[in-house]
Design an enzyme around this catalytic site. Structure first.
Site, short mmCIF file in Angstrom:
data_model
loop_
_atom_site.label_atom_id
_atom_site.label_comp_id
_atom_site.label_asym_id
_atom_site.label_seq_id
_atom_site.Cartn_x
_atom_site.Cartn_y
_atom_site.Cartn_z
N CYS A 184 0.82 -1.23 0.00
CA CYS A 184 0.00 0.00 0.00
C CYS A 184 0.85 1.27 0.00
CB CYS A 184 -0.97 -0.01 1.18
SG CYS A 184 -2.16 -1.34 1.02
N ASN A 227 -10.18 -0.19 -0.89
CA ASN A 227 -8.73 -0.07 -0.80
C ASN A 227 -8.11 -0.61 -2.09
OD1 ASN A 227 -6.01 -0.33 -0.22
ND2 ASN A 227 -6.30 -1.28 1.79
N HIS A 286 -3.63 7.19 2.21
CA HIS A 286 -3.96 5.88 1.66
C HIS A 286 -5.37 5.47 2.10
CE1 HIS A 286 -3.98 1.87 0.37
NE2 HIS A 286 -3.90 1.35 1.58
O1 UT7 Z 1 -4.06 -1.28 3.29
C1 UT7 Z 1 -3.39 -2.06 4.22
C2 UT7 Z 1 -3.62 -1.61 5.60
N1 UT7 Z 1 -4.83 -2.13 6.13
C3 UT7 Z 1 -5.41 -1.54 7.15
O2 UT7 Z 1 -4.94 -0.51 7.58
C4 UT7 Z 1 -6.62 -2.18 7.79
C5 UT7 Z 1 -6.57 -1.98 9.29
N2 UT7 Z 1 -7.62 -2.65 10.02
C6 UT7 Z 1 -8.93 -2.32 9.92
O3 UT7 Z 1 -9.27 -1.45 9.13
C7 UT7 Z 1 -9.94 -2.99 10.83
O4 UT7 Z 1 -9.25 -3.75 11.79
C8 UT7 Z 1 -10.96 -3.88 10.07
C9 UT7 Z 1 -11.93 -3.00 9.28
C10 UT7 Z 1 -10.24 -4.80 9.13
C11 UT7 Z 1 -11.77 -4.71 11.05
O5 UT7 Z 1 -12.37 -3.90 12.01
P1 UT7 Z 1 -12.30 -4.32 13.57
O6 UT7 Z 1 -13.11 -3.32 14.29
O7 UT7 Z 1 -10.85 -4.42 13.91
O8 UT7 Z 1 -13.06 -5.71 13.59
P2 UT7 Z 1 -12.54 -7.15 14.03
O9 UT7 Z 1 -11.58 -7.68 13.02
O10 UT7 Z 1 -12.07 -7.09 15.43
O11 UT7 Z 1 -13.86 -7.97 13.96
C12 UT7 Z 1 -14.96 -7.68 14.79
C13 UT7 Z 1 -16.04 -8.70 14.54
C14 UT7 Z 1 -15.56 -10.14 14.65
O12 UT7 Z 1 -16.59 -10.89 15.23
P3 UT7 Z 1 -16.53 -11.28 16.79
O13 UT7 Z 1 -15.26 -12.07 16.95
O14 UT7 Z 1 -16.50 -9.98 17.52
O15 UT7 Z 1 -17.76 -12.07 16.98
C15 UT7 Z 1 -15.39 -10.56 13.21
O16 UT7 Z 1 -15.55 -11.94 13.01
O17 UT7 Z 1 -16.56 -8.56 13.21
C16 UT7 Z 1 -16.50 -9.81 12.53
N3 UT7 Z 1 -16.26 -9.56 11.12
C17 UT7 Z 1 -17.24 -9.30 10.25
N4 UT7 Z 1 -18.57 -9.23 10.38
C18 UT7 Z 1 -19.29 -8.92 9.29
C19 UT7 Z 1 -15.06 -9.49 10.47
N5 UT7 Z 1 -15.27 -9.20 9.18
C20 UT7 Z 1 -16.60 -9.07 9.01
C21 UT7 Z 1 -17.41 -8.77 7.90
N6 UT7 Z 1 -18.74 -8.71 8.08
N7 UT7 Z 1 -16.90 -8.51 6.67
#
Ligand code: UT7
Length: 334
Positions: free
Chosen positions: A113, A291, A261
């Site tokens: 990225c 992204n 980004h």
């Molecule tokens: O370009 C490269 C750089 N990338 C980044 O900078 C990305 C950085 N990270 C992020 O943007 C965030 O961490 C995400 C958007 C990827 C995820 O957000 P989060 O608030 O960190 O969510 P999480 O991964 O902790 O997931 C929360 C919950 C989980 O369920 P439980 O364990 O709380 O029951 C996941 O299983 O959301 C669930 N989950 C989803 N639910 C619906 C994960 N993906 C999805 C989805 N739809 N697509």
């Protein structure tokens, strides 16, 4: 002083719009979850016939037209991507073919990225050193083929989209306040390489680089420790922004436009709030494109110039964080 200034920008996104509701049909996710966590409403997916080089070609031709140049005027092509057309040679060679370029050098640059900023820094050095007068700098990604569009891959799959964009840097004579790239600062922290990566296929996976079992286990798809990446992004981006501005003896208030980004709207809002940057100075297109990794920043720049938000004389700060980890910031005067 010899400088490298932007004389053209061009972009291309595929026609096919994939909304969050479309993804709801492929995996357990919701439009609400995606918008709330990332700000994304829709993204573009390449057509079956489209390759990364096809997409980069359209963006490159638009950049050339914008600059009033032909491919025969270009001395080198640097192309950033993490979704290559083939294992080798690099996508830049297929773009070279499609552009019917003369025997100029071209190469791919792999910094995920942050790839566009690494490429910009490279092209800037080429121009400033006198090695080349004009360099075409491209970012292109077809993520749609490399993500796992199922519930297992949903945490990553909903975030990415396809796109291509680029700039042409040209040599010019001028002082520090004249148009040109002012400063590009780059960093990496390889100890976190596995926090956001695609493991297979790879030559570390002896003896066959990839097995049917690895494919079945999804090791060919991107894996991310989202929270860890998020925390690092919101720390590193302000850090490198300050470093770059200070190296250029500029203040945050001097900057007309911030192009961050497009990994997550929440990351960019957090960074803008932490630094006190007014929302109208911080451009985002993640809600429309997701992204697009190496293409995200040049997409923003091309749109900003097309819409007139970025004008001749504008001071533009670009910052990125991504897999590697890699991060960086570029400051340029249009
Ligand atoms: O370009 C490269 C750089 N990338 C980044 O900078 C990305 C950085 N990270 C992020 O943007 C965030 O961490 C995400 C958007 C990827 C995820 O957000 P989060 O608030 O960190 O969510 P999480 O991964 O902790 O997931 C929360 C919950 C989980 O369920 P439980 O364990 O709380 O029951 C996941 O299983 O959301 C669930 N989950 C989803 N639910 C619906 C994960 N993906 C999805 C989805 N739809 N697509």
């Amino acid at each position: 002083m010899r400088r490298a200034k932007v004389v053209g920008t061009g972009m291309y996104v595929p026609e096919r719009v994939v909304t969050n509701h479309d993804l709801e049909k492929l995996m357990e996710t919701t439009d609400e979850w995606i918008q709330k966590r990332s700000g994304i409403k829709e993204r573009r997916f390449a057509a079956d016939w489209e390759t990364p080089a096809d997409m980069a070609k359209v963006a490159a031709l638009r950049a050339l037209a914008d600059a009033g140049l032909a491919i025969s005027d270009i001395d080198c092509i640097v192309l950033a991507t993490l979704s290559p057309q083939h294992e080798f040679p690099g996508t830049s060679f297929f773009l070279h073919e499609l552009l019917d370029a003369p025997e100029i050098p071209c190469f791919d640059l792999r910094a995920q990225c942050t790839g566009f900023l690494y490429s910009l820094a490279t092209a800037n050095s080429f121009v400033r050193s006198g090695q080349f007068d004009r360099v075409l700098v491209m970012g292109v990604e077809i993520h749609s083929m490399g993500i796992e569009l199922t519930t297992r891959g949903r945490d990553v799959a909903v975030l990415f989209g396809d796109g291509a964009a680029g700039v042409i840097l040209e040599a010019s004579e001028g002082g520090a306040e004249d148009p040109g790239v002012i400063e590009v600062r780059l960093h990496a922290e390889g100890k976190h390489a596995r926090k956001l990566w695609i493991e297979a296929p790879g030559c570390a996976l002896k003896p066959t680089r990839v097995t049917a079992e690895m494919i079945a286990d999804g090791r060919i798809y991107p894996k991310m420790d989202g929270k860890f990446v998020f925390k690092n992004a919101v720390t590193r981006m302000p850090e490198v922004l300050h470093e770059t501005l200070s190296a250029a003896s500029k203040k945050l208030e001097d900057v007309d436009l911030f192009l961050f980004h497009q990994a997550n709207l929440r990351i960019n809002e957090y960074v803008a709030n932490a630094l006190g940057i007014p929302a109208e100075k911080c451009l985002n297109n993640i809600e429309r494109y997701g992204n697009c990794s190496a293409a995200s920043i040049p997409l923003l720049l091309a749109e900003a110039r097309e819409s007139g938000l970025a004008k001749p004389g504008s001071l533009v700060a670009m910052a990125a964080f991504g897999s590697g980890f890699s991060w960086g910031c570029g400051l340029l005067r249009l």
